[in-house]
Design a protein around this motif. Sequence first.
Motif, short mmCIF file in Angstrom:
data_model
loop_
_atom_site.label_atom_id
_atom_site.label_comp_id
_atom_site.label_asym_id
_atom_site.label_seq_id
_atom_site.Cartn_x
_atom_site.Cartn_y
_atom_site.Cartn_z
N SER A 118 0.84 -1.20 0.00
CA SER A 118 0.00 0.00 0.00
C SER A 118 0.87 1.24 0.00
O SER A 118 0.61 2.20 -0.73
CB SER A 118 -0.83 0.08 1.28
OG SER A 118 -1.99 -0.60 1.20
N VAL A 119 1.92 1.22 0.86
CA VAL A 119 2.79 2.40 0.96
C VAL A 119 3.44 2.68 -0.39
O VAL A 119 3.46 3.81 -0.87
CB VAL A 119 3.87 2.19 2.05
CG1 VAL A 119 4.81 3.38 2.11
CG2 VAL A 119 3.22 1.95 3.39
N GLY A 124 4.05 6.03 -5.31
CA GLY A 124 4.05 6.17 -6.76
C GLY A 124 3.02 7.18 -7.22
O GLY A 124 3.30 8.06 -8.03
N ARG A 125 1.83 7.09 -6.65
CA ARG A 125 0.76 8.00 -7.05
C ARG A 125 1.10 9.44 -6.66
O ARG A 125 0.79 10.38 -7.37
CB ARG A 125 -0.55 7.63 -6.39
CG ARG A 125 -1.21 6.44 -7.01
CD ARG A 125 -2.16 5.84 -6.00
NE ARG A 125 -2.66 4.56 -6.42
CZ ARG A 125 -3.86 4.37 -6.95
NH1 ARG A 125 -4.67 5.38 -7.14
NH2 ARG A 125 -4.26 3.18 -7.30
N LEU A 126 1.72 9.60 -5.48
CA LEU A 126 2.04 10.94 -5.04
C LEU A 126 3.09 11.57 -5.95
O LEU A 126 3.01 12.75 -6.29
CB LEU A 126 2.57 10.93 -3.60
CG LEU A 126 1.52 10.60 -2.54
CD1 LEU A 126 2.16 10.55 -1.17
CD2 LEU A 126 0.40 11.64 -2.54
N ASP A 127 4.06 10.75 -6.37
CA ASP A 127 5.08 11.28 -7.29
C ASP A 127 4.43 11.80 -8.56
O ASP A 127 4.74 12.86 -9.05
CB ASP A 127 6.10 10.19 -7.66
CG ASP A 127 7.02 9.91 -6.49
OD1 ASP A 127 7.03 10.74 -5.56
OD2 ASP A 127 7.71 8.87 -6.51
N ARG A 128 3.47 11.01 -9.06
CA ARG A 128 2.80 11.43 -10.28
C ARG A 128 2.01 12.72 -10.06
O ARG A 128 2.01 13.61 -10.87
CB ARG A 128 1.88 10.32 -10.80
CG ARG A 128 2.51 9.58 -11.96
CD ARG A 128 1.68 8.40 -12.36
NE ARG A 128 1.82 7.30 -11.42
CZ ARG A 128 0.82 6.50 -11.04
NH1 ARG A 128 -0.38 6.70 -11.50
NH2 ARG A 128 1.04 5.52 -10.19
N ALA A 129 1.37 12.80 -8.89
CA ALA A 129 0.58 14.00 -8.60
C ALA A 129 1.49 15.22 -8.50
O ALA A 129 1.13 16.31 -8.93
CB ALA A 129 -0.20 13.81 -7.31
N VAL A 377 2.48 9.69 4.47
CA VAL A 377 2.32 8.59 3.51
C VAL A 377 1.77 7.35 4.21
O VAL A 377 0.90 6.65 3.70
CB VAL A 377 3.67 8.28 2.81
CG1 VAL A 377 3.57 7.02 1.99
CG2 VAL A 377 4.07 9.45 1.93
N LEU A 378 2.28 7.10 5.43
CA LEU A 378 1.80 5.92 6.18
C LEU A 378 0.32 6.03 6.49
O LEU A 378 -0.43 5.06 6.35
CB LEU A 378 2.56 5.80 7.50
CG LEU A 378 3.95 5.19 7.45
CD1 LEU A 378 4.49 5.01 8.87
CD2 LEU A 378 3.92 3.84 6.74
N ILE A 379 -0.11 7.23 6.90
CA ILE A 379 -1.53 7.42 7.24
C ILE A 379 -2.39 7.19 6.00
O ILE A 379 -3.40 6.48 6.05
CB ILE A 379 -1.77 8.85 7.77
CG1 ILE A 379 -0.98 9.07 9.05
CG2 ILE A 379 -3.26 9.15 7.91
CD1 ILE A 379 -1.76 9.14 10.31
#
Length: 427
Positions: A118-119, A124-129, A377-379
């Motif tokens: 999940s992390v 990965g998604r955050l990098d894209r955002a 990110v963990l949350i």
Amino acid sequence: MKLWLQVLIGLGLGAAAGLGLRYGLGPEQASEIVETWVKPFGDAFVRLIRMLVVPLIFTTLVAGVTAMGDPKKMGSLGGTAIGMYFITTWFAVSLGLAIGTVIKPGEGVDYSGVDASSVESIEGRLDRAAEAGGIVDRLLDIIPSNPVEALATTDVLPIIFFAIFFGIGILMAGEKGKPIGQAIESAADAMLKVTIVVMSFAPYGVFALMTWVMATQGLGVLDNLLMLALALYAACALHIIFVYGSIIKIILRLPIARFFRGIADAQAVAFSTASSSATLPVTIAVASDNLGIKKSVASSVLPLGATINMDGTAIYLGLVALFAAQAIGIEMTPTNYVMVALTASLASIGAAGIPSAGLLLAVTVLDVIGVPPEQAVLIVAFIFPFDRLLDMMRTMTNVTGDTAVATAIAKFQGELDEEVFRAKDPL
Ligand code: ASP
């Protein structure tokens, strides 16, 4: 039987079937069965409605601008809509924060055991955002350098931008513009009919989507995030009843039951798809067919709302901030509350109308109260596997808000056919 009732029955039966499969056969077997046999029907329905988004927005908006006859009216309409979006979003985020302070969804939550995959997926998604660029770029992107590209990629704001300009061009061309104006108007009528045809599949599509969600996700959210789920559902329900209810009943003096019955299809589709963008054609169709909102308003205010007006998401972002603060033990000072309210409102405007978009933006809100990025990110990764059930409620709230504001704008502008709105429902 009326369509809205069929759709609600589809929703209820789907949820029951999905839960029955999951708790009868076990999660693995249930998931396998629904992924192969049920999900494709849900996907087919989502594709059918998404197929309508571009041609429907473009033709109805151009036809709306030409029907309105005066481009300045478009400006005042857009301005009032944006003003109302801000006000309702402000209520939403305040309500989310108030409920989160009372219910304390994050107290005693241990998120350290979150699973690594999940992390990784969140990172990965955050990098894209993050690659999406800053606010100036986002604003510039509203002007399409190539309208065909905007149409081809379903980029809603640039499509709205171009359609309004094109409509103005048709008006300015006078006699010479009439043929294309009429052609687009007739295309818009045809597209609204296509939407009605697609909607006749909604009970089955919604059934399939609900079966899939419940069989694959179950009620895990209640084991792991019970208080967060409770707080979100309560805050969204209160917001829908009191804020939108007051707009319809007190400000507009319209019958509230008719409003909710009129938009039930759109709410059910929003709930089962968790995407306000995918729901957009249904929202436009119910607004014009059931609420009597004229095309010019429905086709401009609703796509704008689906893109920037997300009250359910704003409520959620406020709640996630409190959830994190309580779980980590960060004290929420008055300044923190204000900062969360501001960033949550802005993030809700920036969120795309697709599943889980809101949760990914929580990282920006957590940042302002001093949650270190690794913890943030963990949350987010901790909530992510259970987010769908939460997303369904906030998306339904988002779509309800869009229709409430559209009704208000239509009424203010004299573009609401009250006979249609008040028509007695032949149950
Ligand atoms: N899924 C939501 C929507 O489409 C956005 C969110 O994730 O909050 O409206």
